[in-house]
Design a protein around this motif. Structure first.
Motif, PDB file in Angstrom:
ATOM      1  N   ASN A  57       8.050 -20.721 -23.777  1.00 46.15           N
ATOM      2  CA  ASN A  57       8.668 -20.906 -22.449  1.00 46.15           C
ATOM      3  C   ASN A  57       9.037 -19.536 -21.882  1.00 46.15           C
ATOM      4  N   GLY A  58       9.471 -19.520 -20.638  1.00 48.29           N
ATOM      5  CA  GLY A  58       9.796 -18.259 -19.972  1.00 48.29           C
ATOM      6  C   GLY A  58      11.034 -17.582 -20.536  1.00 48.29           C
ATOM      7  N   THR A  59      11.953 -18.371 -21.069  1.00 54.55           N
ATOM      8  CA  THR A  59      13.173 -17.809 -21.653  1.00 54.55           C
ATOM      9  C   THR A  59      12.835 -17.065 -22.947  1.00 54.55           C
ATOM     10  N   PHE A  82      21.958 -13.318  -8.190  1.00 50.06           N
ATOM     11  CA  PHE A  82      21.394 -14.492  -7.516  1.00 50.06           C
ATOM     12  C   PHE A  82      20.035 -14.794  -8.123  1.00 50.06           C
ATOM     13  N   THR A  83      20.036 -15.577  -9.207  1.00 49.83           N
ATOM     14  CA  THR A  83      18.802 -15.948  -9.898  1.00 49.83           C
ATOM     15  C   THR A  83      19.102 -17.138 -10.796  1.00 49.83           C
ATOM     16  N   PHE A  84      18.087 -17.590 -11.529  1.00 48.02           N
ATOM     17  CA  PHE A  84      18.284 -18.651 -12.510  1.00 48.02           C
ATOM     18  C   PHE A  84      19.037 -18.076 -13.715  1.00 48.02           C
ATOM     19  N   PHE A  85      19.860 -18.898 -14.314  1.00 48.57           N
ATOM     20  CA  PHE A  85      20.749 -18.465 -15.394  1.00 48.57           C
ATOM     21  C   PHE A  85      20.042 -17.722 -16.533  1.00 48.57           C
ATOM     22  N   ALA A 164       9.016 -15.249 -13.608  1.00 49.30           N
ATOM     23  CA  ALA A 164       8.951 -16.706 -13.829  1.00 49.30           C
ATOM     24  C   ALA A 164       8.575 -17.444 -12.541  1.00 49.30           C
ATOM     25  N   GLN A 165       9.067 -16.928 -11.398  1.00 48.58           N
ATOM     26  CA  GLN A 165       8.761 -17.566 -10.122  1.00 48.58           C
ATOM     27  C   GLN A 165       7.735 -16.764  -9.334  1.00 48.58           C
ATOM     28  N   GLY A 166       7.352 -15.613  -9.865  1.00 50.91           N
ATOM     29  CA  GLY A 166       6.562 -14.684  -9.059  1.00 50.91           C
ATOM     30  C   GLY A 166       5.061 -14.743  -9.255  1.00 50.91           C
ATOM     31  N   ALA A 190       7.289 -26.997 -12.490  1.00 49.26           N
ATOM     32  CA  ALA A 190       7.498 -26.765 -11.063  1.00 49.26           C
ATOM     33  C   ALA A 190       7.311 -25.309 -10.631  1.00 49.26           C
ATOM     34  N   LYS A 191       6.947 -24.427 -11.551  1.00 47.40           N
ATOM     35  CA  LYS A 191       6.737 -23.016 -11.165  1.00 47.40           C
ATOM     36  C   LYS A 191       5.380 -22.889 -10.458  1.00 47.40           C
ATOM     37  N   PRO A 192       5.110 -21.737  -9.807  1.00 48.49           N
ATOM     38  CA  PRO A 192       3.833 -21.621  -9.076  1.00 48.49           C
ATOM     39  C   PRO A 192       2.618 -22.009  -9.924  1.00 48.49           C
TER      40      PRO A 192
HETATM   41  C1  LIG Z   1      12.397 -20.727 -14.821  1.00 47.12           C
HETATM   42  C2  LIG Z   1      12.955 -19.379 -14.950  1.00 47.12           C
HETATM   43  C3  LIG Z   1      13.163 -18.783 -16.209  1.00 47.12           C
HETATM   44  C4  LIG Z   1      13.005 -19.511 -17.496  1.00 47.12           C
HETATM   45  O1  LIG Z   1      11.786 -20.111 -17.730  1.00 47.12           O
HETATM   46  P1  LIG Z   1      11.684 -21.373 -18.733  1.00 47.12           P
HETATM   47  O2  LIG Z   1      10.218 -21.539 -18.941  1.00 47.12           O
HETATM   48  O3  LIG Z   1      12.313 -22.536 -18.042  1.00 47.12           O
HETATM   49  O4  LIG Z   1      12.392 -21.005 -19.990  1.00 47.12           O
HETATM   50  C5  LIG Z   1      13.608 -17.477 -16.236  1.00 47.12           C
HETATM   51  N1  LIG Z   1      13.851 -16.795 -15.113  1.00 47.12           N
HETATM   52  C6  LIG Z   1      13.693 -17.329 -13.885  1.00 47.12           C
HETATM   53  C7  LIG Z   1      13.971 -16.514 -12.680  1.00 47.12           C
HETATM   54  C8  LIG Z   1      13.246 -18.647 -13.764  1.00 47.12           C
HETATM   55  O5  LIG Z   1      13.101 -19.188 -12.544  1.00 47.12           O
END
Ligand SMILES: *Cc1c(COP(=O)(O)O)cnc(C)c1O
Length: 370
Positions: A57-59, A82-85, A164-166, A190-192
């Protein structure tokens, strides 16, 4: 109405998708194998970097880079508020300190002046060692990498692009996930570019970082899987997700990215005289993870959300709380004020959006707004 219509996307891709998943099941090669390798090669070449390492995963992707760089207690990593946790969480998870930086009102991305002020404040205090900066490509728009790299060079910081969103966006002709010393993305549905579960990837041109991360992701393997040279964990993209992503990447390259840009243009065309629409500066393209408008006040935002909800049209607030306001960080030192992050968390809302919307559908949503 779905916020992002993944069912519609599946219906369109179904013949190829079902075929691709079936092939993996028939091969019974579920972990690693040719699909994962093919995907990594295609992603690396699309982004324009030497190495792509897929993972769970992205984390995990962010965590593995921080670990590869030896980011630890006493280190400061500069993260937008201002971003995802997850962007800050991974830093705290390593025992290091996320230092929150404010964002730019127009791009929603890291404000380079705030970044430099924060670095100076940390140096002046003398307790933490500035090690890295983590720009986020929020809502699909790459951060200002030239300006950030300049500051990173000045203060000898590593740059980790949280893409992750880019994924799919560009900055001065270069693709997102190619900036800094390493970059990461997420394949959350739901990401690009999303898969049908969890998935992520690390991108880097650095051979050493790449080798280290390949080891971390498979229990700290050495020469082979049963030769363990460090403590790692298990973070792999499985072959079914890789097969799904190969089908989605074709669609993404062939028409989805163009499609979503068209939908964004329709929104902007219909909304620009009424609300603040997203700004894509000269030299940038967005992959439109979100279409986010900014209202004048929280009251105006609530009104718009209610109006749409009454018509069955969903909206989502990304993000209702800046990270420095999260409960877990309530006693966390703030080195620079983050007024823009606070303001945006009160005034932004993301509209229902995906590459498969017709102009009529967008007109319908907009007509419900005013
Ligand atoms: C979604 C997201 C993550 C984490 O990605 P996961 O695959 O859900 O673990 C990290 N940073 C940002 C900015 C995100 O939007």
């Amino acid at each position: 109405m779905e916020f992002r219509d993944l069912k519609k996307q599946y219906q369109i891709l179904k013949p190829k998708m079902d075929q691709a998943v079936m092939e993996v099941m028939e091969s019974s090669q579920f972990i690693g194998g040719p699909k994962v390798k093919e995907l990594e090669e295609r992603l690396a070449s699309y982004v324009g970097v030497k190495h792509c390492i897929t993972c769970g995963n992205g984390t995990d992707a962010l965590t593995m880079v921080l670990k590869a760089w030896g980011i630890k207690e006493g280190d400061a990593v500069f993260v937008p508020s201002f971003t995802f946790f997850a962007s800050a969480e991974v830093v705290s998870f390593e025992g290091a300190t996320p230092v929150f930086v404010d964002v730019d009102r127009d791009t929603f991305n890291m404000d380079v002046h705030s970044l430099e002020t924060a670095i100076k404040a940390v140096l002046k205090e003398g307790k933490l060692k500035p090690r890295a900066v983590m720009p986020v490509d929020l809502f699909g728009l790459p951060a200002d990498y030239d300006a950030i790299q300049q500051i990173a060079d000045k203060y000898d910081l590593l740059v980790l692009e949280d893409g992750a969103q880019g994924f799919g966006g560009t900055y001065k002709g270069k693709r997102a996930c190619s900036f800094g010393d390493a970059a990461t993305t997420s394949f959350f549905p739901a990401k690009p570019l999303g898969c049908y579960g969890d998935g992520g990837a690390v991108f880097t041109n650095d051979d050493e970082t790449a080798a280290y991360i390949r080891s971390l992701a498979v229990h700290g393997k050495g020469e082979h899987k049963y030769d363990n040279v460090r403590i790692g964990w298990n973070s792999r993209l499985d072959a079914i997700q890789a097969a799904i992503l190969l089908v989605k990447l074709d669609a993404f390259e062939e028409y989805e990215l163009k499609g979503i840009d068209q939908v964004a243009q329709w929104y902007t065309e219909f909304l620009k005289d009424k609300v603040k629409t997203p700004i894509v500066p000269e030299g940038y393209t967005s992959s439109w993870a979100q279409y986010t408008i900014t209202l004048k006040s929280e009251e105006e935002r609530d009104l718009i959300i209610t109006k749409l909800r009454e018509q069955g049209i969903p909206t989502i607030i990304y993000y209702p709380k800046p990270l420095h306001r999260q409960t877990v960080y309530k006693n966390h030192k703030l080195y620079v004020p983050c007024p823009v992050s606070e303001e945006l968390s009160r005034t932004v809302v993301s509209l229902s959006f995906d590459p498969y919307r017709s102009k009529n559908l967008i007109t319908g949503i907009v007509d419900n707004l005013f």
